[in-house]
Design a protein around this motif. Structure first.
Motif, mmCIF file in Angstrom:
data_model
loop_
_atom_site.group_PDB
_atom_site.id
_atom_site.type_symbol
_atom_site.label_atom_id
_atom_site.label_comp_id
_atom_site.label_asym_id
_atom_site.label_seq_id
_atom_site.Cartn_x
_atom_site.Cartn_y
_atom_site.Cartn_z
ATOM 1 N N UNK A 230 0.829 -1.202 0.000
ATOM 2 C CA UNK A 230 0.000 0.000 0.000
ATOM 3 C C UNK A 230 0.863 1.251 0.000
ATOM 4 N N UNK A 231 1.897 1.266 0.843
ATOM 5 C CA UNK A 231 2.802 2.412 0.874
ATOM 6 C C UNK A 231 3.507 2.591 -0.467
ATOM 7 N N UNK A 232 3.726 1.482 -1.180
ATOM 8 C CA UNK A 232 4.370 1.593 -2.495
ATOM 9 C C UNK A 232 3.510 2.416 -3.455
ATOM 10 N N UNK A 233 2.180 2.301 -3.326
ATOM 11 C CA UNK A 233 1.310 3.108 -4.183
ATOM 12 C C UNK A 233 1.530 4.602 -3.946
ATOM 13 N N UNK A 234 1.804 4.967 -2.686
ATOM 14 C CA UNK A 234 2.116 6.367 -2.390
ATOM 15 C C UNK A 234 3.430 6.779 -3.036
ATOM 16 N N UNK A 235 4.433 5.891 -3.001
ATOM 17 C CA UNK A 235 5.712 6.179 -3.655
ATOM 18 C C UNK A 235 5.513 6.480 -5.133
ATOM 19 N N UNK A 236 4.725 5.634 -5.779
ATOM 20 C CA UNK A 236 4.492 5.799 -7.217
ATOM 21 C C UNK A 236 3.855 7.153 -7.494
ATOM 22 N N UNK A 237 2.882 7.542 -6.664
ATOM 23 C CA UNK A 237 2.204 8.818 -6.875
ATOM 24 C C UNK A 237 3.139 10.001 -6.629
ATOM 25 N N UNK A 238 3.957 9.926 -5.588
ATOM 26 C CA UNK A 238 4.922 10.996 -5.310
ATOM 27 C C UNK A 238 5.880 11.158 -6.491
ATOM 28 N N UNK A 239 6.343 10.036 -7.026
ATOM 29 C CA UNK A 239 7.256 10.089 -8.172
ATOM 30 C C UNK A 239 6.580 10.744 -9.374
ATOM 31 N N UNK A 240 5.288 10.421 -9.605
ATOM 32 C CA UNK A 240 4.562 11.040 -10.722
ATOM 33 C C UNK A 240 4.493 12.558 -10.549
ATOM 34 N N UNK A 241 4.215 13.005 -9.347
ATOM 35 C CA UNK A 241 4.089 14.445 -9.091
ATOM 36 C C UNK A 241 5.433 15.151 -9.206
ATOM 37 N N UNK A 242 6.502 14.470 -8.828
ATOM 38 C CA UNK A 242 7.836 15.046 -8.997
ATOM 39 C C UNK A 242 8.176 15.201 -10.478
ATOM 40 N N UNK A 243 7.878 14.179 -11.261
ATOM 41 C CA UNK A 243 8.175 14.250 -12.688
ATOM 42 C C UNK A 243 7.352 15.345 -13.369
ATOM 43 N N UNK A 244 6.123 15.542 -12.902
ATOM 44 C CA UNK A 244 5.260 16.567 -13.490
ATOM 45 C C UNK A 244 5.618 17.972 -13.029
ATOM 46 N N UNK A 245 6.471 18.084 -12.009
ATOM 47 C CA UNK A 245 6.827 19.391 -11.476
ATOM 48 C C UNK A 245 5.829 19.939 -10.482
ATOM 49 N N UNK A 246 4.801 19.161 -10.155
ATOM 50 C CA UNK A 246 3.806 19.585 -9.172
ATOM 51 C C UNK A 246 4.413 19.631 -7.775
ATOM 52 N N UNK A 247 5.318 18.697 -7.486
ATOM 53 C CA UNK A 247 6.078 18.698 -6.240
ATOM 54 C C UNK A 247 7.544 18.959 -6.549
ATOM 55 N N UNK A 248 8.196 19.705 -5.650
ATOM 56 C CA UNK A 248 9.619 20.006 -5.822
ATOM 57 C C UNK A 248 10.309 19.892 -4.466
ATOM 58 N N UNK A 249 11.609 19.658 -4.532
ATOM 59 C CA UNK A 249 12.461 19.688 -3.332
ATOM 60 C C UNK A 249 11.962 18.726 -2.253
ATOM 61 N N UNK A 250 11.580 17.530 -2.690
ATOM 62 C CA UNK A 250 11.157 16.469 -1.771
ATOM 63 C C UNK A 250 12.336 15.535 -1.527
ATOM 64 N N UNK A 251 12.458 15.058 -0.305
ATOM 65 C CA UNK A 251 13.417 13.990 -0.005
ATOM 66 C C UNK A 251 12.760 13.031 0.965
ATOM 67 N N UNK A 252 13.136 11.755 0.888
ATOM 68 C CA UNK A 252 12.487 10.742 1.702
ATOM 69 C C UNK A 252 13.468 9.894 2.486
ATOM 70 N N UNK A 253 13.039 9.506 3.682
ATOM 71 C CA UNK A 253 13.778 8.555 4.512
ATOM 72 C C UNK A 253 13.087 7.206 4.383
ATOM 73 N N UNK A 254 13.698 6.206 3.756
ATOM 74 C CA UNK A 254 13.051 4.914 3.556
ATOM 75 C C UNK A 254 13.010 4.102 4.852
ATOM 76 N N UNK A 255 11.935 3.322 5.004
ATOM 77 C CA UNK A 255 11.776 2.469 6.182
ATOM 78 C C UNK A 255 12.410 1.092 6.015
ATOM 79 N N UNK A 256 13.004 0.823 4.863
ATOM 80 C CA UNK A 256 13.680 -0.461 4.645
ATOM 81 C C UNK A 256 14.624 -0.321 3.465
#
Length: 231
Positions: free
Chosen positions: A32-58
């Motif tokens: 389920x969390x992977x679906x969120x990753x996919x969506x965040x990546x889509x928004x980054x590629x579209x330029x809707x989100x910028x300057x995001x960084x993530x701390x992975x849980x595994x």
């Protein structure tokens, strides 16, 4: 895609609506969390989100994030996270959780405790009147002396099983530890059980996530519900 998978994707996408440019995120473990990753990546590629960084849980999530083009950072660099999006195995009416079915409970809890906001995404089948009703409680232990915890856990009412990998050997977490899956049935006093587990040397984590979730996104046949923990 099955109806359940579609609903989970919709709920994960709703949770991603909480993300803003410039945030440091906790990246949860599981399908389920992977679906969120996919969506965040889509928004980054579209330029809707910028300057995001993530701390992975595994380590698995780290590899997935890098593959999707999500910048990865660490808690050493960013000890406080703006938001974590993750899944859960069971959720009670107070938004307390059982987590760790995927084996990443220690890192997930460290990340959750470092987060200003913890958004959990589940389907309706994960909702429960009392933790332990639907899901076993994972308890992460160091390999040294791991069997010594079984009598204690049994004395607390659990049926205990060592989690095993597909080939039959003990499952190992990213830290090289074992997991004991403990079936308690409905847990009447999760806070008391948590204190007891935390007092034992050799137990490094348990899957009771109490008072950590702030938001819950529940996928069901009638759509996605967004619940907030009472403060």
């Amino acid at each position: 895609m099955s109806d359940d998978d579609r609903l989970k994707r919709e709920a994960a996408q709703r949770a991603v609506e909480l993300v803003r440019s410039g945030m440091i995120l906790g990246l949860g473990h599981g399908t389920t969390a992977h679906q969120a990753l996919v969506r965040i990546a889509e928004l980054l590629r579209a330029g809707t989100l910028r300057d995001i960084a993530g701390v992975p849980c595994s380590t698995q999530v780290e590899a997935e994030a890098r593959k999707l083009g999500i910048p990865v950072t660490t808690l050493d660099e960013h000890p406080t996270l703006d938001l974590t999006i993750d899944g859960a195995d069971e959720v009670d009416p107070n938004l307390n959780l059982i987590k760790g079915g995927g084996g990443a409970l220690l890192r997930e809890k460290v990340v959750a405790q470092a987060s200003e906001r913890e958004a959990i995404v589940v389907d309706e089948g994960k909702l429960s009147s009392a933790l332990g009703t639907r899901s076993p409680l994972p308890v992460e232990v160091i390999p040294f002396g791991w069997k010594t915890h079984i009598p204690y856990l049994e004395s607390r009412g659990a049926a205990v099983a060592l989690r095993r990998a597909p080939a039959g050997e003990p499952f190992r977490t990213d830290q090289g530890n074992f997991i004991l899956d403990c079936r308690f049935g409905p847990i009447r006093d999760p806070h008391g059980l948590a204190r007891g587990l935390e007092a034992r040397a050799g137990i490094v984590a348990h899957g009771l996530f109490l008072g950590l979730a702030t938001d819950l996104f529940v996928a069901g046949p009638n759509g996605v519900r967004h619940l907030r923990r009472a403060t």
